[in-house]
Design an enzyme around this catalytic site. Structure first.
Site, PDB file in Angstrom:
ATOM      1  N   ASP A  30       0.958  -1.159  -0.048  1.00 34.31           N
ATOM      2  CA  ASP A  30       0.074   0.209  -0.013  1.00 34.31           C
ATOM      3  C   ASP A  30       0.915   1.215   0.095  1.00 34.31           C
ATOM      4  OD1 ASP A  30      -2.143  -1.807   0.463  1.00 34.31           O
ATOM      5  OD2 ASP A  30      -2.711  -1.034   2.051  1.00 34.31           O
ATOM      6  N   HIS A  53       4.623  -7.704  -0.180  1.00 35.23           N
ATOM      7  CA  HIS A  53       4.309  -9.115  -0.769  1.00 35.23           C
ATOM      8  C   HIS A  53       5.006  -9.267  -1.948  1.00 35.23           C
ATOM      9  CE1 HIS A  53       1.011  -9.604   2.054  1.00 35.23           C
ATOM     10  NE2 HIS A  53       1.082  -8.066   2.434  1.00 35.23           N
ATOM     11  N   SER A  86       8.451   3.715   4.583  1.00 32.59           N
ATOM     12  CA  SER A  86       9.692   3.560   3.711  1.00 32.59           C
ATOM     13  C   SER A  86       9.407   3.371   2.395  1.00 32.59           C
ATOM     14  CB  SER A  86      10.628   2.562   4.306  1.00 32.59           C
ATOM     15  OG  SER A  86      11.826   2.711   3.940  1.00 32.59           O
TER      16      SER A  86
END
Length: 267
Positions: free
Chosen positions: A77, A135, A237
């Protein structure tokens, strides 16, 4: 050790500390309210025993991922702060601020530099309010992991616009990935506050510690499936993805927010 690393280590101690339940609930609730976190896919803030637990929260409601072997999905995200063609060996950290992908990947990847020239790249910025896990964007094989120590400058838009070679200066972890004999890299860039990155398949990686040595881990037959959780940032980050030439066609996502699982590129 750079001052940014020291600050991050102290903040990390605070974030890991488990206060008495009623105090931790107040801290967590204040953090959620202050940053405007959307907790609809997660547990109640009072469930998390520390700020670290809240930062690195898992999805309580799994997302439905339509798996496809010719599509890359977003690993995070995040906000797409820059994307496009690698001009010979240069990419953008933000408009007008170039960096060398050869310096980003270090000389340890020199045998593959020629493949990356004129390839494609995409930068994913995770703010402190985002879901912090990353992911697998497609089924792939991990060939190597490189841990490159460095500083921990903030990676928000303000710093991207003023700090030259920020991605190269900062600590990072590089995954060298193969998909059907095609090469791509995932670069996980550390940032101020906590500054740690966790990889579930490689517990030996310890970031934001007192070392200047690049460490390399090599694998045989380490395969991951699209959507698998690779690990997580302990605070916001950036992830940089780099594809070899003539591998993918990027979606037009510059300046947009994406969710893990959404389409970012086609073969």
């Amino acid at each position: 050790m750079h001052i940014t690393n020291v600050i991050s280590q102290y903040f990390g101690k605070f974030a890991r500390f488990e206060f008495p339940a009623f105090i931790q609930t107040i801290i967590n609730s204040a953090y959620v309210k202050f940053l405007g976190l959307n907790m609809s896919e997660f547990r109640n803030p009072k469930f998390y025993k520390s700020l670290n637990d809240l930062f690195t929260r898992e999805l309580a409601i799994p997302r439905e991922i339509e798996k496809a072997d010719n599509l890359f999905i977003s690993p995070t995200d995040s906000l797409i702060t820059q994307c496009g063609k690698i001009e010979k060996e240069l990419a953008l950290q933000i408009k007008g601020m170039e960096y060398s992908i050869e310096e980003l990947l270090t000389y340890n990847c020199a045998e593959n530099f020629h493949k990356m020239h004129d390839g494609d790249y995409m930068n994913f910025y995770l703010s402190p309010k985002d879901y912090h896990r990353y992911h697998a964007p497609i089924d792939f094989e991990v060939k190597r992991l490189l841990h490159v120590p460095g500083k921990l400058y903030p990676v928000n838009l303000k710093y991207l616009n003023k700090q030259i070679d920020l991605f190269i200066e900062n600590e990072r972890v590089i995954l060298e990935c193969i998909y059907k004999e095609k090469l791509f890299y995932m670069v996980f860039v550390g940032a101020l506050n906590v500054g740690q990155m966790v990889f579930e398949f490689e517990p030996k990686v310890e970031t934001n510690c007192d070392t200047n040595e690049i460490k390399i881990y090599e694998y045989e037959d380490l395969k991951v499936e699209q959507g698998d959780c690779l690990g997580y940032f302990k605070m916001g980050s950036t992830v940089v993805m780099l594809w070899e030439k003539d591998f993918v066609k990027l979606e037009n996502l510059l300046g947009t927010n994406v969710k893990f699982g959404e389409l970012i590129a086609k073969m």
